[in-house]
Write a protein that holds these residues in place. Structure first.
Motif, PDB file in Angstrom:
ATOM      1  N   LEU A  23      48.816  29.212  39.450  1.00 26.84           N
ATOM      2  CA  LEU A  23      47.564  29.750  38.925  1.00 26.84           C
ATOM      3  C   LEU A  23      46.613  28.589  38.750  1.00 26.84           C
ATOM      4  O   LEU A  23      46.910  27.647  38.039  1.00 26.84           O
ATOM      5  CB  LEU A  23      47.786  30.430  37.576  1.00 26.84           C
ATOM      6  CG  LEU A  23      48.165  31.901  37.637  1.00 26.84           C
ATOM      7  CD1 LEU A  23      48.575  32.363  36.248  1.00 26.84           C
ATOM      8  CD2 LEU A  23      47.018  32.727  38.134  1.00 26.84           C
ATOM      9  N   LEU A  25      42.453  27.024  38.244  1.00 21.88           N
ATOM     10  CA  LEU A  25      41.031  27.176  37.965  1.00 21.88           C
ATOM     11  C   LEU A  25      40.326  26.296  38.965  1.00 21.88           C
ATOM     12  O   LEU A  25      40.388  25.101  38.895  1.00 21.88           O
ATOM     13  CB  LEU A  25      40.735  26.719  36.545  1.00 21.88           C
ATOM     14  CG  LEU A  25      39.297  26.854  36.076  1.00 21.88           C
ATOM     15  CD1 LEU A  25      38.895  28.304  36.006  1.00 21.88           C
ATOM     16  CD2 LEU A  25      39.122  26.192  34.730  1.00 21.88           C
ATOM     17  N   PHE A  92      47.961  36.959  38.469  1.00 25.67           N
ATOM     18  CA  PHE A  92      46.668  36.314  38.703  1.00 25.67           C
ATOM     19  C   PHE A  92      45.518  37.248  38.374  1.00 25.67           C
ATOM     20  O   PHE A  92      44.566  36.866  37.686  1.00 25.67           O
ATOM     21  CB  PHE A  92      46.566  35.840  40.153  1.00 25.67           C
ATOM     22  CG  PHE A  92      45.156  35.502  40.560  1.00 25.67           C
ATOM     23  CD1 PHE A  92      44.518  34.382  40.055  1.00 25.67           C
ATOM     24  CD2 PHE A  92      44.442  36.323  41.435  1.00 25.67           C
ATOM     25  CE1 PHE A  92      43.219  34.080  40.403  1.00 25.67           C
ATOM     26  CE2 PHE A  92      43.153  36.030  41.793  1.00 25.67           C
ATOM     27  CZ  PHE A  92      42.522  34.893  41.283  1.00 25.67           C
ATOM     28  N   LEU A  96      42.779  36.837  35.539  1.00 24.68           N
ATOM     29  CA  LEU A  96      41.379  36.729  35.951  1.00 24.68           C
ATOM     30  C   LEU A  96      40.486  37.624  35.101  1.00 24.68           C
ATOM     31  O   LEU A  96      39.373  37.232  34.717  1.00 24.68           O
ATOM     32  CB  LEU A  96      41.244  37.102  37.426  1.00 24.68           C
ATOM     33  CG  LEU A  96      39.824  37.058  37.999  1.00 24.68           C
ATOM     34  CD1 LEU A  96      39.364  35.608  38.153  1.00 24.68           C
ATOM     35  CD2 LEU A  96      39.745  37.785  39.338  1.00 24.68           C
ATOM     36  N   CYS A 115      38.538  30.659  39.946  1.00 23.20           N
ATOM     37  CA  CYS A 115      39.901  31.108  40.252  1.00 23.20           C
ATOM     38  C   CYS A 115      40.020  31.590  41.687  1.00 23.20           C
ATOM     39  O   CYS A 115      41.005  31.315  42.378  1.00 23.20           O
ATOM     40  CB  CYS A 115      40.295  32.217  39.295  1.00 23.20           C
ATOM     41  SG  CYS A 115      40.010  31.840  37.547  1.00 23.20           S
ATOM     42  N   HIS A 119      42.810  31.058  44.935  1.00 16.74           N
ATOM     43  CA  HIS A 119      43.736  32.155  45.210  1.00 16.74           C
ATOM     44  C   HIS A 119      43.309  33.008  46.397  1.00 16.74           C
ATOM     45  O   HIS A 119      44.157  33.667  47.003  1.00 16.74           O
ATOM     46  CB  HIS A 119      43.895  33.023  43.963  1.00 16.74           C
ATOM     47  CG  HIS A 119      44.894  32.473  43.004  1.00 16.74           C
ATOM     48  ND1 HIS A 119      46.186  32.922  42.914  1.00 16.74           N
ATOM     49  CD2 HIS A 119      44.781  31.472  42.103  1.00 16.74           C
ATOM     50  CE1 HIS A 119      46.835  32.237  41.995  1.00 16.74           C
ATOM     51  NE2 HIS A 119      46.011  31.351  41.480  1.00 16.74           N
TER      52      HIS A 119
END
Length: 617
Positions: A23, A25, A92, A96, A115, A119
């Protein structure tokens, strides 16, 4: 660096070198916070950096093949990896939604776009991460193309081109954008080639058939992985956990790459020197014959190179094994059949377990060989970190490891300790409630990040006083209460990576902090105990504790999942939102059951207390 070239229809031997899934940022939202690197094609990025140019469909995938059959193709192991499924990961999307809710407290910087850059990079670079929808949430992924249950769309996460178009902009290929400060560590501040159909890889003798190719050392380096695996909050500074003082630096959310940089694994000439790829992309032996497999890519058959490792190898698998067995089980159950990836997920799970249980950490336990009943037995446990970063590492919201120590008389003398035989316990996990039972000797290895003065108490708060729930607002965190994760060998930390609330000895062999942790347990021996006492020590690892799963469901204010037809997450709807969906999946797939990493035991002779009294009268 070799110049790009196109070759006739010959076999390809191309390795997909990328970073490990997590995960993250990531980078630059169009609200005034711009980070270096290639910018989106929609013009929302910083004009000072190159816009993404999509000259061809990036990252088209090989046709499906049953994995585990030589010749090896990168796609075989990639398909089941968390990298390939970064945008399918339901945790995720639940996280989010909470991050987007917290966006206002950061000044409306468009946090969700951070994010999505990591991803769902294909959507981000091609301008689909920002979405004009009726409910006014532009960064919730509702404009991604395709569905998670189909191949070759935005939900694939990191595809071939995501990493094979990356280059080191401090030494750019001819015609590419130059940035002398590159490569950047963290936040997906990456540069992608603007040359039509150009891919990069580590082997100068590769002969691709469908695109241009140039060999670069960058694809072999940990710096490539480090572009995503240090995560820094670009708008929020770190504060002192005790005083709240601004420390003058952005908050370090994750530091996996820097942990590696500060260890002996990153030092040339060290006996431990190893890149990220060496551990997370091992050589393929899918048929189990003890030899590296022949390799090809883009569906080309093996050609002049024969076994791909004979010339410039070794070729490496693309499973990117890490630590998340739970998510692989979930993905296999939800998407294995429709994606035809059940075998690929199983293969990734096996590789992940192998890394966790054989190359991550090891236990050692010591105790006196004789003890008298009615007294305390000192039991010393050492956990040694074998990894090239802290143990555990990665996202701090969920990952933790802990020691379970149990003792009892081996009444049936079978050489094991059953739960019924145990009379003393620390670190017990209640599987029925998915809860780690607190006790005064409990040792948990973890990092705890908090929000300073969240409750108006002038502290670094981990729990919301209004609800009594643990908080996991990773985009709002600004202080560190605890970080007792075990350092890697030869670790020389800085202010961002030093232990918090823990002390590690100096290792005289390396000059850095010790890559082990010692704990003494005072094990009580009952007065009526006699015979062979067994001490059992286990090391467990977990990625999604109950507190985190429940937080994601309770904190989300969405009324439904924007991926569901007709959903407006701001209007009443009886369907579950993404936080509720994830928590239901967490329940369905074993509640992120802890994984046993290592186990050690020893026997102690327990004599009656009367013998001790006789000796000491």
């Amino acid at each position: 660096m070799s110049r790009p070239r196109r070759t006739p229809a010959l076999p390809l031997a191309l390795v997909l070198l990328v970073a490990t899934a997590a995960l993250v940022l990531a980078a630059a939202p169009p609200a005034g916070v711009f980070l270096p690197g290639t910018q989106p094609a929609d013009g929302s990025g910083d004009p000072g950096f190159p816009a993404f140019a999509n000259h061809d469909e990036p990252g088209l995938l090989d046709p499906y093949r049953e994995p585990g059959v030589a010749p090896y193709e990168p796609h075989d192991t990639w398909a089941g990896s968390l990298m390939a499924n970064a945008a399918r990961d339901p945790l995720f999307w639940a996280a989010l939604d909470v991050a987007n809710q917290d966006n206002a407290k950061l000044g409306g910087v468009g946090v969700g776009d951070f994010c999505l850059r990591c991803h769902a990079p294909k959507a981000w670079y091609e301008g689909r991460s920002k979405c004009d929808n009726a409910w006014g949430q532009p960064f919730d992924g509702s404009c991604l193309t395709g569905t998670p249950s189909r191949n070759n769309n935005d939900f694939e996460g990191l595809v071939c081109a995501s990493c094979h178009r990356m280059y080191d902009a401090s030494r750019p290929p001819e015609g590419e954008f130059a940035d002398p400060r590159a490569p950047y560590a963290g936040n997906a501040q990456v540069y992608l080639s603007r040359t039509p159909e150009l891919m990069f890889g580590p082997f100068s003798d590769s002969v691709p058939t469908g695109h241009l190719f140039a060999a670069t050392e960058f694809q072999r380096s940990s710096a490539l992985c480090g572009q995503c695996h240090d995560i820094t909050n670009p708008v929020k500074n770190q504060r002192d956990a005790k005083t709240g003082a601004d420390l003058g630096r952005r908050f370090p959310i994750e530091r996996t790459y820097r942990e590696w940089q500060q260890s002996d694994f990153a030092r040339a000439g060290s006996r431990d020197a190893a890149t990220c790829q060496a551990c997370h992309m091992p050589r393929p032996d899918l048929d189990g014959d003890g030899r590296a497999d022949a390799a090809t890519a883009c569906s080309s058959p093996p050609g002049p190179r024969g076994i791909a490792t004979e010339l410039q190898g070794p070729y490496r698998t693309h499973a990117f094994q890490g630590a998340n067995v739970f998510m692989l089980d979930l993905l296999a159950g939800e998407y294995g059949a429709p994606l035809r990836r059940t075998a690929a997920y199983a293969q990734a799970r096996a590789a992940t377990l192998d890394l966790l249980q054989n190359r991550t950490a090891e236990l050692r336990v010591k105790a006196p060989q004789l003890v008298f009943s009615g007294r305390y037995l000192p039991v010393d446990v050492r956990v040694t970190n074998l990894a090239g970063h802290k143990f555990p590492t990665g996202y701090t919201e969920g990952r933790r490891a802990w020691l379970e120590v149990a003792s009892g008389i081996d009444a049936d003398r079978d050489g094991t300790l059953s739960d019924a035989e145990a009379h003393w316990w620390s670190g017990r996990y209640d599987a029925a409630t998915a809860t780690l039972v607190e006790d005064e000797h409990l040792k948990v290895y973890e990092a705890l990040h908090g929000v300073f003065d969240h409750n108006g108490d002038g502290r670094c708060d981990l729990v919301d006083a209004a609800t009594g729930r643990a908080m996991f607002h990773f985009v709002l965190n600004d202080c560190v209460v605890k970080d007792n994760r075990i350092p890697p060998r030869g670790f020389r930390p800085d202010a961002e990576t030093e232990p918090v609330g823990a002390r590690f000895a100096k290792d005289p062999a390396t000059g850095g902090l010790a890559n082990w942790d010692d704990t003494r347990y005072p094990v009580w021996i009952p007065r009526d105990a006699t015979g062979p006492l067994r001490i059992r020590v286990r090391l467990w690892h977990q990625v999604v504790p109950r507190e985190y799963a429940e937080f994601l469901a309770a904190e989300s204010r969405s009324t439904c999942d924007p991926f569901d037809y007709g959903c407006d997450p701001t209007s009443p709807d009886e369907r579950p939102n993404r936080g509720e969906k994830f928590t239901a999946l967490w329940e369905q797939y074993g509640r992120s059951a802890p994984v046993l990493l290592d186990e050690a035991s020893l026997m102690v002779d327990v004599r009656p207390r009367s013998q001790w009294l006789f000796r000491n009268r």
